[in-house]
Design a protein around this motif. Structure first.
Motif, mmCIF file in Angstrom:
data_model
loop_
_atom_site.group_PDB
_atom_site.id
_atom_site.type_symbol
_atom_site.label_atom_id
_atom_site.label_comp_id
_atom_site.label_asym_id
_atom_site.label_seq_id
_atom_site.Cartn_x
_atom_site.Cartn_y
_atom_site.Cartn_z
ATOM 1 N N LEU A 194 42.240 -44.068 -12.844
ATOM 2 C CA LEU A 194 41.795 -44.724 -11.619
ATOM 3 C C LEU A 194 42.965 -44.898 -10.668
ATOM 4 N N ALA A 195 42.701 -44.791 -9.361
ATOM 5 C CA ALA A 195 43.729 -44.992 -8.341
ATOM 6 C C ALA A 195 43.432 -46.261 -7.559
ATOM 7 N N SER A 196 44.475 -47.008 -7.220
ATOM 8 C CA SER A 196 44.296 -48.201 -6.377
ATOM 9 C C SER A 196 43.996 -47.810 -4.935
ATOM 10 N N HIS A 197 44.247 -46.583 -4.577
ATOM 11 C CA HIS A 197 44.046 -46.017 -3.240
ATOM 12 C C HIS A 197 45.029 -46.604 -2.232
ATOM 13 N N THR A 198 46.219 -46.945 -2.674
ATOM 14 C CA THR A 198 47.237 -47.361 -1.727
ATOM 15 C C THR A 198 47.607 -46.178 -0.839
ATOM 16 N N HIS A 199 47.891 -46.456 0.409
ATOM 17 C CA HIS A 199 48.318 -45.419 1.340
ATOM 18 C C HIS A 199 49.839 -45.338 1.392
ATOM 19 N N SER A 200 50.491 -45.879 0.394
ATOM 20 C CA SER A 200 51.962 -45.910 0.378
ATOM 21 C C SER A 200 52.533 -45.441 -0.952
ATOM 22 N N ALA A 201 51.916 -44.427 -1.532
ATOM 23 C CA ALA A 201 52.421 -43.817 -2.765
ATOM 24 C C ALA A 201 52.781 -42.363 -2.458
ATOM 25 N N PRO A 202 53.635 -41.762 -3.263
ATOM 26 C CA PRO A 202 54.087 -40.405 -2.959
ATOM 27 C C PRO A 202 52.966 -39.372 -3.047
ATOM 28 N N THR A 203 52.956 -38.462 -2.075
ATOM 29 C CA THR A 203 52.004 -37.356 -2.123
ATOM 30 C C THR A 203 52.390 -36.356 -3.207
ATOM 31 N N SER A 222 61.389 -44.510 3.247
ATOM 32 C CA SER A 222 62.769 -44.917 3.511
ATOM 33 C C SER A 222 63.177 -46.140 2.699
ATOM 34 N N GLY A 223 62.282 -46.653 1.888
ATOM 35 C CA GLY A 223 62.594 -47.831 1.099
ATOM 36 C C GLY A 223 61.394 -48.254 0.274
ATOM 37 N N ILE A 227 56.393 -50.138 -14.088
ATOM 38 C CA ILE A 227 56.850 -49.769 -12.747
ATOM 39 C C ILE A 227 57.058 -48.255 -12.696
ATOM 40 N N VAL A 228 56.482 -47.600 -11.682
ATOM 41 C CA VAL A 228 56.589 -46.145 -11.549
ATOM 42 C C VAL A 228 56.969 -45.738 -10.117
ATOM 43 N N THR A 229 57.594 -46.642 -9.366
ATOM 44 C CA THR A 229 57.953 -46.369 -7.983
ATOM 45 C C THR A 229 58.885 -45.163 -7.899
ATOM 46 N N ALA A 230 58.513 -44.223 -7.024
ATOM 47 C CA ALA A 230 59.370 -43.047 -6.802
ATOM 48 C C ALA A 230 60.551 -43.449 -5.926
ATOM 49 N N PRO A 231 61.670 -42.787 -6.056
ATOM 50 C CA PRO A 231 62.813 -43.111 -5.196
ATOM 51 C C PRO A 231 62.507 -42.779 -3.731
ATOM 52 N N PRO A 232 63.133 -43.465 -2.779
ATOM 53 C CA PRO A 232 62.931 -43.149 -1.366
ATOM 54 C C PRO A 232 63.251 -41.683 -1.074
ATOM 55 N N GLY A 242 57.845 -47.166 4.024
ATOM 56 C CA GLY A 242 58.294 -47.466 2.662
ATOM 57 C C GLY A 242 57.167 -47.435 1.662
ATOM 58 N N SER A 243 57.495 -47.381 0.378
ATOM 59 C CA SER A 243 56.482 -47.476 -0.668
ATOM 60 C C SER A 243 55.961 -48.896 -0.733
ATOM 61 N N SER A 244 54.669 -49.027 -0.874
ATOM 62 C CA SER A 244 54.053 -50.337 -1.024
ATOM 63 C C SER A 244 52.698 -50.156 -1.668
ATOM 64 N N GLU A 245 52.361 -51.024 -2.590
ATOM 65 C CA GLU A 245 51.019 -50.963 -3.129
ATOM 66 C C GLU A 245 50.097 -51.846 -2.302
ATOM 67 N N ALA A 246 50.561 -52.285 -1.129
ATOM 68 C CA ALA A 246 49.759 -53.002 -0.141
ATOM 69 C C ALA A 246 49.245 -54.321 -0.699
ATOM 70 N N TRP A 247 48.067 -54.694 -0.279
ATOM 71 C CA TRP A 247 47.545 -56.001 -0.661
ATOM 72 C C TRP A 247 47.243 -56.089 -2.147
ATOM 73 N N SER A 248 47.100 -54.951 -2.831
ATOM 74 C CA SER A 248 46.835 -55.016 -4.268
ATOM 75 C C SER A 248 48.011 -55.609 -5.031
ATOM 76 N N SER A 249 49.225 -55.516 -4.470
ATOM 77 C CA SER A 249 50.386 -56.145 -5.094
ATOM 78 C C SER A 249 50.234 -57.664 -5.116
ATOM 79 N N THR A 250 49.859 -58.220 -3.973
ATOM 80 C CA THR A 250 49.663 -59.670 -3.893
ATOM 81 C C THR A 250 48.533 -60.108 -4.803
ATOM 82 N N ARG A 251 47.449 -59.341 -4.776
ATOM 83 C CA ARG A 251 46.292 -59.672 -5.604
ATOM 84 C C ARG A 251 46.679 -59.666 -7.085
ATOM 85 N N SER A 252 47.377 -58.632 -7.527
ATOM 86 C CA SER A 252 47.763 -58.526 -8.934
ATOM 87 C C SER A 252 48.715 -59.642 -9.335
#
Length: 195
Positions: free
Chosen positions: A82-91, A22-23, A2-7, A182-192
């Motif tokens: 490689l990047a999952s290309h989620t649009h919900s990761a920190p810039t 924000s979450g 897990i590498v989620t950045a803080p809000p 909020g941060s989300s790895e989008a549909w790749s989370s469900t897939r994984s």
């Protein structure tokens, strides 16, 4: 890992999103797979690092390679990022990748990422491969009747001893986007999770 950045950090992928995170809807992950030649020759081994990020840019690649290549005993050029290309990761991991999405690299976020990927475990595994067709998920967003790849390939790693799998490595061409602050790895989370 897990590498989620803080809000509170800006997220990449949408020019219309101007507020910081924000979450957390889903945790962001880094996954590492190294395949070693039985003699242990680093030049005959290869590693993959997959991260829930919009892209791989030089600051992010360098952080991953500098942290992981020595730990894995691999030459830097034998570690593919490689990047999952989620649009919900920190810039802050990647900086600016497009003029309409200006962003600064945030060294403190790269330091947090580096610390998170230091602890890895090794497993002696058996490899299995597979391929499947997945209909109704992806498509050609520019030409609905145009070509698109609906196949997925899977590499499953089971421990030589004990229950498994230890890891599942797969590819599927799709553009994983999800709106929101909020941060989300989008549909790749469900897939994984399902794999």
């Amino acid at each position: 890992m897990i590498v989620t950045a803080p809000p509170g950090h800006p997220l990449g992928g949408y020019a219309a999103r101007t507020a910081p995170s924000s979450g957390v809807a889903d945790e962001l992950e880094v996954n590492v797979l190294v395949v070693r030649e039985p003699t242990g020759d680093p030049a005959a081994s290869i590693g993959w690092v997959s991260i829930d990020s919009l892209a791989i840019t030089e600051p992010l690649r360098q952080t991953l390679v500098d942290t992981l290549a020595p730990r894995l005993g691999l030459p830097p050029d034998r570690l593919l990022c490689l990047a999952s290309h989620t649009h919900s990761a920190p810039t802050g991991w990647i900086g600016t990748i497009h003029p309409v999405l200006p962003a600064a690299v945030e060294p403190e976020l790269l330091d947090l990422l580096s610390a998170a990927v230091r602890d890895l475990t090794d497993h002696l595994v058996r490899l299995s491969v597979g391929k499947a067709t997945i209909d109704g998920v992806g498509g050609n967003r520019h030409r609905p009747d145009g070509p698109h790849d609906n196949t997925t390939r899977v590499l499953r790693l089971d421990p030589v001893e004990g229950p498994g799998p230890v890891a599942v490595f797969y590819d599927f061409a799709c553009h994983p986007t999800v709106p929101g602050p909020g941060s989300s790895e989008a549909w790749s989370s469900t897939r994984s999770t399902r794999l």
